[in-house]
Enzyme design. Structure first.
Site, PDB file in Angstrom:
ATOM      1  CB  SER A 469      50.657  21.848 -35.352  1.00  0.00           C
ATOM      2  OG  SER A 469      50.633  20.859 -34.377  1.00  0.00           O
ATOM      3  CG  ASP A 480      35.985  18.952 -41.745  1.00  0.00           C
ATOM      4  OD1 ASP A 480      36.136  19.072 -42.972  1.00  0.00           O
ATOM      5  OD2 ASP A 480      36.757  18.296 -41.024  1.00  0.00           O
ATOM      6  CE  LYS A 495      54.022  18.950 -35.401  1.00  0.00           C
ATOM      7  NZ  LYS A 495      52.883  18.551 -34.571  1.00  0.00           N
TER       8      LYS A 495
END
Length: 736
Positions: A469, A480, A495
């Protein structure tokens, strides 16, 4: 899987905090049922109608929730339930008729009572010699239901023989410090265990049954939606703000008593000194009011009575742990106070080790167990905040001259979305962090709006399959942005959904009962990386992968029932850092070390044994066979201990930095216990070859014994040292 029960895999956006011990009239269960059904239909991300298909899935899930080992119900029972309720549960829910939930539970209760009676009769009269060639199934969650009672009797015969054999083997190899006079016969011990099963069963109220049923309904929509009782909602908020008001006692249910298992250091009970570990609570009184007897009372009810408002008095009537007379009682009066759950706070370390040139290299390590936040008092300068705590630790680490940083998110099951975004902002200049999409397809981009960067040096984010999460948002964003190297298991939990907390009594005021109506944790969005992909099911893949005991298919979103599917959205514009992180070179160097490291060899061997045992899914009921297996395990542990003794290397010097000492001038050397605690998640074994984990209902305090060797931690430090070395002497042609 039991292990997953230790972790909060929810990503909370907002919730309201119910007041402890608030008296309120119980709401009508039918109205609660209608409200939950309507909220799921209208508010869940899937917008799935509560229809016959949901009814069939709910019935299946409810039966499996009650009888997850498929040992009490028979196929005959299941067929009767399907015929009667298979396509009517949805109508009952929307009409506010919980009778089906109660009737199914009542039959389950009857089946358990009947079975326990048979078990106790068998324990008293049957003979087991453990000499046959039978086996017992280890996991029956995917097994067929027993056809009828006779089939069930056969299954239980093997199960009971397996439990007796296990206790017989344990009795013949007792713990080193066990008192022989207190070792019970296997049949006596099992009989008490089944007495406790009945006691737990009889403690369940109609409200408890409805809670189980409505939670199963919510999880039929997706694994992370859940109906929560008032007590569970309060415990959730305690975990988020890392504080509660009480006496600081860890309690467990044992033989009908709430037993003191641990006292929280610095808590009111520990400071008072009269309450002892092992004491059993028989009554609780508020101030000067009469005692309420709590023998055979549900543990959460006892905990609820012990908690209360700050500076109020609670009196406990207890049987002292050292009492020789079972009638002995003592009364202890304690003033409640706020207790900080410091074990779940962010903490840091400075690890000193020789650098490539022989100089001392200082590496920073921050352990973050969850993304916590006190949402009730957000905006206040003193509000509990993950980002504020990590920033304080970072500033001290930088002041001490660290050359690189590890952010340890292993076992971090998530928490506050806002904290995940803000924490990411400490390591990047302003920009997008995560995208979220609602059921209408509307996409919102959460951004870091602060252009300042708290730390710009070499950085690793350490994850495993239990990083979920908010942890995945943080790790994905730094990956990224090309800001950090992700190290750990093949991928994180997976998740990629967002929940909100809806307090039913406030949303549906006609219910009455205030916060007694509980709350619905509801999946309302899916989140996506700024590069466009989702973490749902896929998780975040590590740049450098390490063998780990948690890297198993049975752990992760894809192993849960009914997860939402993976999908992608368009990427958003962001400024990816144009820097070299040397990922291929780091992976190559690490692979060479892992190949030569005996601790990783042990992990690989253990994983292979687990895989084989899972595939076989049975255990022999022959004592000679089991003893041979035990002897083989002992031999393997002894060999490992001898090998470890022969290749031990000097421990690095480690300084511990907590939020309590972050501003103190002198650094504090880590104790032996702290070094063992830091070993944590991926350790092979303790000195006796075991890994002991205890889950306690205890003002939501979790205590754990940590293994002593953590090769993943050691290798993460090696990778960070490599990264620091490569950054300082970066070759111009190195690939990213």
């Amino acid at each position: 899987m039991k292990l997953l029960r230790f972790f909060r895999l929810s990503l909370a956006l907002a919730f309201t905090l119910p007041l402890a011990n608030q008296a309120a009239e119980s709401p009508d269960p039918g109205q609660v049922e209608i409200s939950v059904g309507k909220l799921l239909e209208q508010g869940h991300y899937s917008r799935k109608k509560l229809d016959d298909s949901v009814s069939r899935a709910l019935l299946k899930n409810y039966l499996e929730t009650l009888d997850y080992t498929r040992l009490f119900f028979t196929q005959k029972d299941v067929d009767a339930f399907t015929s009667r309720y298979g396509t009517t549960l949805d109508d009952d829910i929307l009409l506010g008729n919980p009778d089906a939930a109660y009737k199914i539970y009542d039959l389950y209760k009857q089946r358990v009572e009947d079975r326990v009676a048979k078990v106790k009769a068998s324990l008293a009269g049957d003979k087991f010699d453990f000499s046959g060639d039978g086996v017992v199934e280890l996991n029956r969650q995917k097994a067929p239901w027993p056809k009828d009672e006779a089939d069930s009797d056969n299954l239980w015969r093997n199960r009971l023989e397996g439990e007796l054999l296990q206790e017989t083997l344990a009795q013949k190899t007792p713990p080193k410090k066990a008192d022989p006079s207190k070792i019970e016969a296997p049949s006596v011990k099992l009989s008490k265990r089944y007495d406790q099963l009945l006691r737990n069963l009889h403690e369940q109220t109609r409200e408890d049954v409805l809670k189980i049923f409505l939670s199963t309904l919510a999880q039929t929509y997706d694994p992370h939606s859940e109906y929560m009782s008032r007590t569970e909602l309060e415990n959730f908020s305690i975990n988020m703000r890392l504080s509660l008001v009480g006496i600081g006692a860890v309690l467990n249910s044992e033989d009908g008593y709430a037993k003191i298992m641990e006292l929280v250091p610095g808590g009111p009970a520990a400071k008072d000194g009269r309450l002892k570990v092992g004491d059993r609570v028989t009554g609780v009184a508020q101030g000067d009011k009469d005692f309420v007897e709590c023998v055979d009372m549900k543990l959460d009810k006892v905990v609820d009575m012990i908690r209360g408002k700050k500076d109020t008095i609670v009196r406990l009537q207890v049987i002292p742990a050292n009492a020789t007379d079972p009638a002995a009682r003592k009364i202890i009066e304690i003033k409640r106070d706020e207790i900080k759950l410091k074990e779940q706070e962010a903490k840091a370390e400075i690890v000193e080790r020789p650098g490539p040139d022989g100089s001392i290299q200082r590496l920073g390590w921050i352990t973050l167990p969850s993304f916590y936040a006190d949402m009730e008092h957000s905006g206040s300068a003193s509000t509990k905040s993950t980002t504020r705590d990590v920033l304080a630790l970072l500033n001290r680490l930088k002041a001490e001259g660290i050359t690189g940083l590890v952010m340890d998110l292993r076992r971090n099951g998530g928490g506050s979305l806002e904290e995940a975004v803000n924490l990411t902002g400490l390591f990047i200049k302003k920009g997008p962090v995560v995208q979220s999409k609602d059921s209408n397809g509307h996409i919102n981009v959460s951004r870091d709006k602060d252009s300042s960067v708290a730390y710009e040096g070499p950085m690793i984010v350490l994850c495993n399959r239990l990083s979920a999460s908010a942890s995945e948002i943080f790790a994905a964003a730094l990956q990224d942005y090309n800001r950090a190297v992700i190290v750990g298991d093949q991928n994180t939990f997976g998740k990629g959904t967002v929940q909100t907390m809806l307090e039913i009594g406030r949303i549906m005021p006609f219910l009455g009962g205030g916060n007694e109506a509980g709350a619905l944790k509801l999946t309302i969005q899916k989140f996506y990386r700024i590069a466009g992909g989702s973490t749902q099911l896929h998780g975040v893949a590590s740049d450098v992968k390490l063998p780990s005991m948690f890297d198993q298919a049975e752990i992760g979103e894809s192993s849960l029932k009914g997860p939402l599917p993976y999908d992608i959205v368009d990427p958003v514009a962001y400024d990816r850092l144009d820097k070299t992180l040397f990922k291929p070179e780091l992976a190559r160097r690490s692979a060479a070390r892992v190949e030569a490291d005996p601790e990783f060899k042990y992990i690989v061997e253990d994983l292979e044994r687990i895989k084989q045992r899972t595939a076989e899914n049975h255990l022999s009921l022959n004592e000679k066979v089991r003893r041979a297996e035990i002897d083989q395990d002992k031999k393997r542990r002894s060999t490992r201990l001898a090998e470890r003794a022969s290749h031990k290397v000097p421990d690095p010097k480690v300084y511990t930095i907590t939020l309590d000492n972050v501003n103190k001038p002198e650094l504090q050397l880590a104790s032996v216990e702290e070094k063992k605690a830091a070993a944590g998640e991926n350790a092979a074994t303790t000195d006796d070859g075991t890994s002991d984990e205890t889950e306690l209902d205890a003002e939501e305090t979790l205590t754990r014994k940590r293994p002593a060797v953590d090769p993943v931690r050691n290798e993460a430090l090696n990778i960070l040292a490599d990264l620091v070395d490569l950054v300082h002497g970066a070759p111009k042609t190195a690939s990213k």
